[in-house]
Enzyme design. Sequence first.
Site, PDB file in Angstrom:
ATOM      1  N   HIS A 123       0.879  -1.255  -0.223  1.00 19.43           N
ATOM      2  CA  HIS A 123      -0.004  -0.096   0.046  1.00 19.43           C
ATOM      3  C   HIS A 123       0.678   1.322   0.210  1.00 19.43           C
ATOM      4  O   HIS A 123       1.764   1.532   0.747  1.00 19.43           O
ATOM      5  CB  HIS A 123      -0.988  -0.032   1.258  1.00 19.43           C
ATOM      6  CG  HIS A 123      -1.748   1.224   1.381  1.00 19.43           C
ATOM      7  ND1 HIS A 123      -2.404   1.623   2.338  1.00 19.43           N
ATOM      8  CD2 HIS A 123      -2.604   1.786   0.340  1.00 19.43           C
ATOM      9  CE1 HIS A 123      -3.206   2.593   2.308  1.00 19.43           C
ATOM     10  NE2 HIS A 123      -3.265   2.612   0.764  1.00 19.43           N
ATOM     11  N   ASP A 182       7.311   7.429 -20.985  1.00 22.18           N
ATOM     12  CA  ASP A 182       7.764   7.294 -22.372  1.00 22.18           C
ATOM     13  C   ASP A 182       8.977   6.707 -22.564  1.00 22.18           C
ATOM     14  O   ASP A 182       9.752   6.690 -21.626  1.00 22.18           O
ATOM     15  CB  ASP A 182       7.210   8.537 -23.340  1.00 22.18           C
ATOM     16  CG  ASP A 182       7.997   9.731 -22.542  1.00 22.18           C
ATOM     17  OD1 ASP A 182       9.053   9.693 -22.219  1.00 22.18           O
ATOM     18  OD2 ASP A 182       7.577  10.863 -22.715  1.00 22.18           O
ATOM     19  N   HIS A 237       6.750  18.954 -14.710  1.00 24.41           N
ATOM     20  CA  HIS A 237       7.528  17.932 -15.474  1.00 24.41           C
ATOM     21  C   HIS A 237       8.833  17.719 -14.538  1.00 24.41           C
ATOM     22  O   HIS A 237       9.385  16.706 -14.217  1.00 24.41           O
ATOM     23  CB  HIS A 237       7.846  18.129 -16.889  1.00 24.41           C
ATOM     24  CG  HIS A 237       8.413  16.939 -17.676  1.00 24.41           C
ATOM     25  ND1 HIS A 237       7.981  15.826 -17.624  1.00 24.41           N
ATOM     26  CD2 HIS A 237       9.648  16.814 -18.052  1.00 24.41           C
ATOM     27  CE1 HIS A 237       8.894  14.815 -18.200  1.00 24.41           C
ATOM     28  NE2 HIS A 237       9.880  15.644 -18.568  1.00 24.41           N
ATOM     29  N   TYR A 245       5.487  13.712 -22.762  1.00 19.08           N
ATOM     30  CA  TYR A 245       5.080  13.490 -21.270  1.00 19.08           C
ATOM     31  C   TYR A 245       3.975  12.498 -21.128  1.00 19.08           C
ATOM     32  O   TYR A 245       3.232  12.829 -20.120  1.00 19.08           O
ATOM     33  CB  TYR A 245       4.304  15.160 -21.154  1.00 19.08           C
ATOM     34  CG  TYR A 245       5.413  16.247 -21.445  1.00 19.08           C
ATOM     35  CD1 TYR A 245       6.091  16.472 -20.371  1.00 19.08           C
ATOM     36  CD2 TYR A 245       4.957  17.095 -22.558  1.00 19.08           C
ATOM     37  CE1 TYR A 245       7.169  17.709 -20.449  1.00 19.08           C
ATOM     38  CE2 TYR A 245       6.202  18.272 -22.772  1.00 19.08           C
ATOM     39  CZ  TYR A 245       7.145  18.453 -21.719  1.00 19.08           C
ATOM     40  OH  TYR A 245       7.758  19.388 -21.897  1.00 19.08           O
ATOM     41  N   ALA A 246       3.957  11.564 -22.009  1.00 16.15           N
ATOM     42  CA  ALA A 246       3.332  10.217 -21.578  1.00 16.15           C
ATOM     43  C   ALA A 246       3.970   9.506 -20.600  1.00 16.15           C
ATOM     44  O   ALA A 246       4.731   8.512 -20.781  1.00 16.15           O
ATOM     45  CB  ALA A 246       3.151   9.632 -22.856  1.00 16.15           C
ATOM     46  N   ASN A 247       3.708  10.136 -19.113  1.00 12.87           N
ATOM     47  CA  ASN A 247       4.276   9.495 -18.033  1.00 12.87           C
ATOM     48  C   ASN A 247       3.394   9.565 -16.958  1.00 12.87           C
ATOM     49  O   ASN A 247       2.651  10.432 -16.874  1.00 12.87           O
ATOM     50  CB  ASN A 247       5.488  10.409 -17.652  1.00 12.87           C
ATOM     51  CG  ASN A 247       6.526  10.409 -18.595  1.00 12.87           C
ATOM     52  OD1 ASN A 247       7.018   9.515 -19.287  1.00 12.87           O
ATOM     53  ND2 ASN A 247       6.951  11.873 -19.192  1.00 12.87           N
TER      54      ASN A 247
END
EC number: 5.4.99.62
Length: 139
Positions: free
Chosen positions: A20, A28, A106, A128-130
């Site tokens: 947890h 990316d 970012h 920025y595909a994170n």
Amino acid sequence: MKKSTLINAELSYLVATLGHTDEITICDAGLPIPQHVQRIDLALTHGVPSFLDTVKVILSESQIEAVLMATEFAKVSPKHHQALLAVLDQECLTTGKSIQIGYLSHEEFKQRTAQSRAVVRTGEYTPYANIIFQTGVVF
């Protein structure tokens, strides 16, 4: 042979050992990965595997209670951002549990990845595909 969706051994082990509030990052192809954090490199070529496909597989195997993304993702790659939000909404409907969504710059995002148990690198070339997943509990 394992029957569930996730068959990558490293990723399967990671998910099975998460507790947890542990965090994992899915990124990316270009995100810098801190040296001390485990790297699970799935990238084969441009777009393979995709960021969204990887997110969906992780969601199929683990309970997520919160996510973090860079604010730049929504601004620079709005279609991918909206697609990700739709996947998260579907996960909430499927599990009956909410997922808290947060944003940071970012630069702050890159620093936060240092807290992750692992960073999963995809072949995604979308800026920025994170995302950072914070694990929840199934009960």
